[in-house]
Design a protein around this motif. Sequence first.
Motif, PDB file in Angstrom:
ATOM      1  N   GLY A   1     -19.392  70.994  45.988  1.00 34.32           N
ATOM      2  CA  GLY A   1     -19.739  69.909  45.106  1.00 34.32           C
ATOM      3  C   GLY A   1     -18.775  68.784  44.969  1.00 34.32           C
ATOM      4  O   GLY A   1     -18.819  68.074  43.836  1.00 34.32           O
ATOM      5  N   MET A   2     -18.231  68.343  45.829  1.00 36.55           N
ATOM      6  CA  MET A   2     -17.371  67.136  45.825  1.00 36.55           C
ATOM      7  C   MET A   2     -18.191  65.690  45.561  1.00 36.55           C
ATOM      8  O   MET A   2     -19.466  65.814  46.128  1.00 36.55           O
ATOM      9  CB  MET A   2     -16.456  67.091  47.100  1.00 36.55           C
ATOM     10  N   THR A   3     -17.730  64.979  44.806  1.00 38.09           N
ATOM     11  CA  THR A   3     -18.518  63.875  44.548  1.00 38.09           C
ATOM     12  C   THR A   3     -17.720  62.584  45.155  1.00 38.09           C
ATOM     13  O   THR A   3     -16.671  62.505  44.801  1.00 38.09           O
ATOM     14  CB  THR A   3     -18.545  63.647  43.110  1.00 38.09           C
ATOM     15  N   TYR A   4     -18.765  61.857  45.585  1.00 32.48           N
ATOM     16  CA  TYR A   4     -18.078  60.454  46.241  1.00 32.48           C
ATOM     17  C   TYR A   4     -18.757  59.292  45.766  1.00 32.48           C
ATOM     18  O   TYR A   4     -20.031  59.413  45.538  1.00 32.48           O
ATOM     19  CB  TYR A   4     -18.133  60.486  47.679  1.00 32.48           C
ATOM     20  N   TYR A   5     -18.063  58.154  45.391  1.00 34.88           N
ATOM     21  CA  TYR A   5     -18.956  56.906  45.127  1.00 34.88           C
ATOM     22  C   TYR A   5     -18.303  55.771  45.756  1.00 34.88           C
ATOM     23  O   TYR A   5     -16.916  55.520  46.219  1.00 34.88           O
ATOM     24  CB  TYR A   5     -18.278  56.831  43.591  1.00 34.88           C
ATOM     25  N   VAL A   6     -19.121  54.607  45.949  1.00 37.58           N
ATOM     26  CA  VAL A   6     -18.663  53.273  46.459  1.00 37.58           C
ATOM     27  C   VAL A   6     -17.912  52.703  45.061  1.00 37.58           C
ATOM     28  O   VAL A   6     -18.386  52.948  43.922  1.00 37.58           O
ATOM     29  CB  VAL A   6     -20.366  52.643  46.866  1.00 37.58           C
ATOM     30  N   ASP A   7     -17.025  51.852  45.791  1.00 44.90           N
ATOM     31  CA  ASP A   7     -16.024  51.293  44.629  1.00 44.90           C
ATOM     32  C   ASP A   7     -16.993  50.592  43.439  1.00 44.90           C
ATOM     33  O   ASP A   7     -16.459  50.398  42.226  1.00 44.90           O
ATOM     34  CB  ASP A   7     -15.290  50.400  45.160  1.00 44.90           C
TER      35      ASP A   7
ATOM     36  N   VAL B   1     -24.359  54.819  47.761  1.00 46.33           N
ATOM     37  CA  VAL B   1     -23.733  54.692  46.207  1.00 46.33           C
ATOM     38  C   VAL B   1     -22.929  55.794  45.970  1.00 46.33           C
ATOM     39  O   VAL B   1     -21.901  55.767  45.366  1.00 46.33           O
ATOM     40  CB  VAL B   1     -25.000  54.593  45.563  1.00 46.33           C
ATOM     41  N   SER B   2     -23.607  57.109  46.466  1.00 43.93           N
ATOM     42  CA  SER B   2     -22.846  58.217  45.888  1.00 43.93           C
ATOM     43  C   SER B   2     -23.098  59.541  46.621  1.00 43.93           C
ATOM     44  O   SER B   2     -24.440  59.427  47.566  1.00 43.93           O
ATOM     45  CB  SER B   2     -23.202  58.485  44.471  1.00 43.93           C
ATOM     46  N   CYS B   3     -22.623  60.524  46.516  1.00 44.62           N
ATOM     47  CA  CYS B   3     -22.809  61.764  47.319  1.00 44.62           C
ATOM     48  C   CYS B   3     -22.230  63.015  46.732  1.00 44.62           C
ATOM     49  O   CYS B   3     -21.195  62.805  45.885  1.00 44.62           O
ATOM     50  CB  CYS B   3     -22.334  61.697  48.847  1.00 44.62           C
ATOM     51  N   ILE B   4     -23.178  64.077  46.708  1.00 46.96           N
ATOM     52  CA  ILE B   4     -22.439  65.208  46.057  1.00 46.96           C
ATOM     53  C   ILE B   4     -22.651  66.387  47.355  1.00 46.96           C
ATOM     54  O   ILE B   4     -23.832  66.598  47.873  1.00 46.96           O
ATOM     55  CB  ILE B   4     -23.119  65.924  44.951  1.00 46.96           C
ATOM     56  N   THR B   5     -21.347  66.872  47.603  1.00 44.61           N
ATOM     57  CA  THR B   5     -21.249  67.627  48.942  1.00 44.61           C
ATOM     58  C   THR B   5     -22.025  69.141  48.554  1.00 44.61           C
ATOM     59  O   THR B   5     -21.985  69.624  47.537  1.00 44.61           O
ATOM     60  CB  THR B   5     -20.014  67.994  49.382  1.00 44.61           C
TER      61      THR B   5
ATOM     62  N   ARG C   1     -19.137  53.936  36.477  1.00 46.26           N
ATOM     63  CA  ARG C   1     -20.294  53.719  35.912  1.00 46.26           C
ATOM     64  C   ARG C   1     -21.304  54.768  36.225  1.00 46.26           C
ATOM     65  O   ARG C   1     -22.354  54.986  35.394  1.00 46.26           O
ATOM     66  CB  ARG C   1     -20.940  52.335  35.991  1.00 46.26           C
ATOM     67  N   PHE C   2     -21.529  55.197  37.387  1.00 45.47           N
ATOM     68  CA  PHE C   2     -22.426  56.229  37.835  1.00 45.47           C
ATOM     69  C   PHE C   2     -21.743  57.567  38.033  1.00 45.47           C
ATOM     70  O   PHE C   2     -20.478  57.708  38.364  1.00 45.47           O
ATOM     71  CB  PHE C   2     -23.071  55.721  39.160  1.00 45.47           C
ATOM     72  N   THR C   3     -22.531  58.581  37.779  1.00 45.68           N
ATOM     73  CA  THR C   3     -22.244  59.911  37.741  1.00 45.68           C
ATOM     74  C   THR C   3     -23.208  60.848  38.483  1.00 45.68           C
ATOM     75  O   THR C   3     -24.574  60.574  38.153  1.00 45.68           O
ATOM     76  CB  THR C   3     -21.949  60.634  36.357  1.00 45.68           C
ATOM     77  N   ILE C   4     -22.836  61.168  39.462  1.00 47.02           N
ATOM     78  CA  ILE C   4     -23.930  62.184  40.346  1.00 47.02           C
ATOM     79  C   ILE C   4     -23.508  63.384  40.008  1.00 47.02           C
ATOM     80  O   ILE C   4     -22.380  64.076  39.711  1.00 47.02           O
ATOM     81  CB  ILE C   4     -23.513  61.972  41.873  1.00 47.02           C
ATOM     82  N   SER C   5     -24.700  64.363  39.763  1.00 49.25           N
ATOM     83  CA  SER C   5     -24.523  65.788  39.400  1.00 49.25           C
ATOM     84  C   SER C   5     -25.803  66.621  40.185  1.00 49.25           C
ATOM     85  O   SER C   5     -26.825  66.104  40.598  1.00 49.25           O
ATOM     86  CB  SER C   5     -24.651  65.842  37.980  1.00 49.25           C
TER      87      SER C   5
END
Length: 126
Positions: free
Chosen positions: A56-62, A48-52, A67-71
């Motif tokens: 702190g790069m953030t990745y999301y599935v399309d 679904v998502s990742c934060i490196t 709609r979603f935010t990782i932190s």
Amino acid sequence: QVQLVESGGDLVQPGGSLRLSCAVSGFSLGYYSIGWFRQAPGKEREGVSCITSGDGMTYYVDSVRGRFTISRDNAKNTVYLQMDSLKPEDTAVYYCAAGPVDFYSDFDDPLMYRYWGQGTQVTVSS
């Protein structure tokens, strides 16, 4: 001892919001990237998502982008997944995982992650 503990799952109506937490122990968030996966009944586990770990790069599935935010909160060693505008198709068990992920092409590959939490149930239904 490495441990990842998810919390925050619940039953919510379509259009609602939830915030999932992943409390990490055994290493600092600067060492491993943290990903969120989900698995619905009868379906494969989906990234679904990742934060490196480093910048702190953030990745999301399309399907969740926008709609979603990782932190993350480094002081609390905790990663969050804020989920807004939830849809019934977001219903699943959500897992957080830790591993040496740096690139977008790897973030949704479960094999890139070494440690996993036990999961938390998210149900979106009226």
